[in-house]
Scaffold this active site. Structure first.
Site, PDB file in Angstrom:
ATOM      1  N   ASP A 289      33.234  31.950  33.138  1.00  0.00           N
ATOM      2  CA  ASP A 289      32.922  33.369  33.002  1.00  0.00           C
ATOM      3  C   ASP A 289      33.903  33.925  31.956  1.00  0.00           C
ATOM      4  O   ASP A 289      34.931  33.303  31.677  1.00  0.00           O
ATOM      5  CB  ASP A 289      33.128  34.036  34.373  1.00  0.00           C
TER       6      ASP A 289
ATOM      7  N   ASP B 269      34.895  37.826  31.279  1.00  0.00           N
ATOM      8  CA  ASP B 269      35.684  38.970  31.758  1.00  0.00           C
ATOM      9  C   ASP B 269      36.393  38.648  33.076  1.00  0.00           C
ATOM     10  O   ASP B 269      35.737  38.338  34.070  1.00  0.00           O
ATOM     11  CB  ASP B 269      34.708  40.139  31.986  1.00  0.00           C
TER      12      ASP B 269
HETATM   13 MG   LIG Z   1      34.081  38.176  35.469  1.00  0.00          MG
END
Ligand SMILES: [Mg+2]
Length: 254
Positions: free
Chosen positions: A20, A22
């Site tokens: 992922d 962020d």
């Molecule tokens: Mg995230």
């Protein structure tokens, strides 16, 4: 740029590590650290690496750097609805092809009428952002200022504007197999059910990886990493911040 080692020549075979963006590779909404980039470049000598972000590629370029297409083997923006393998774009589907103009027009007209009738203190612009794999809906509008964004988040927390909006959309369009995902401070995403981050697995499965690692921070139910983190073909790692990601990588791939 040093030449890229072919997938089959990397020492840990048939293994891909997906991240992922962020909260996992970068602090929330901020840019990647030098230490993270170095860690990833070392990791890439051993295994195949990729990122799976929910937002569009432009946002990931801002966060991960201009050379992002060359720094990762796979780049998956919009959960993999926009996909690159070794900097080359892969074929993918789009939200508008899936839904069709007729249904889409009904949906977007409903949304714009709904926002027009909303009694909220501030409205700005870009209420519906049309993306390849989804639409993003914001009652205040995406081009509000940072202060207005924080103000709206607080207002929404108290009154459940987005929650009610999603419930009303579900009631108005029971025939559409859509998932509504409330994320961030000011908006929610609307996409076909199943087009979460597990969508990206369709692209990597073609390559025959037998081990798929995934690192994410929103792995709880309702979080945008939940589905891929819990996928039966995936070894999931839940992290609290980019430093945590580096720590686990050092343990897994010393
Ligand atoms: Mg995230």
């Amino acid at each position: 740029m040093s030449p890229i080692t072919p997938f089959t020549e990397r020492p840990i075979k048939n293994t891909i590590v997906l991240f992922d963006v962020d909260g996992t590779l970068t602090p929330a909404r901020l840019t990647v650290s030098k230490e993270m980039l170095e860690t990833l470049s070392e990791l890439r000598k051993k295994v195949v690496i990729g990122f799976v972000g929910g937002s569009d590629l432009k946002k990931q370029v801002e966060q991960l750097g201009e050379s992002v297409l060359n720094d990762f083997d796979y780049c998956f923006a919009e959960n993999g609805l926009t996909a690159y393998r070794l900097a080359e774009e892969m074929a993918s589907q789009s939200f508008i092809e899936w839904i069709g103009d007729e249904q889409y027009n009904k949906l977007v007209s409903f949304i714009l009428h709904y926002i027009a009738d909303l009694d909220i203190p501030k409205k700005r612009g870009t209420f519906v952002e049309f993306r390849n794999g989804m639409i993003n809906v914001s009652p205040i509008g995406r081009n509000c200022t940072h202060a207005e964004r924080c103000e709206f988040e607080k207002y929404d927390l108290e009154r459940g504007i987005r929650r009610k909006f999603v419930a009303d959309l579900k009631a108005a369009f029971p025939n559409l197999d859509l998932t509504y995902s409330i994320g961030g401070q000011i908006s929610f995403d609307v996409f076909p059910t199943g087009w979460d981050k597990t969508y990206s697995l369709r692209h990597v499965k073609k390559e025959g990886f037998t081990t798929i690692h995934f690192f994410g921070d929103k792995t709880f139910e309702g979080g945008n990493d939940y589905e891929i983190y819990n996928h039966p073909d995936v070894t999931g790692h839940s992290v609290t911040c980019p430093e945590d990601t580096i720590k686990i990588l050092k343990e897994l791939f010393p």
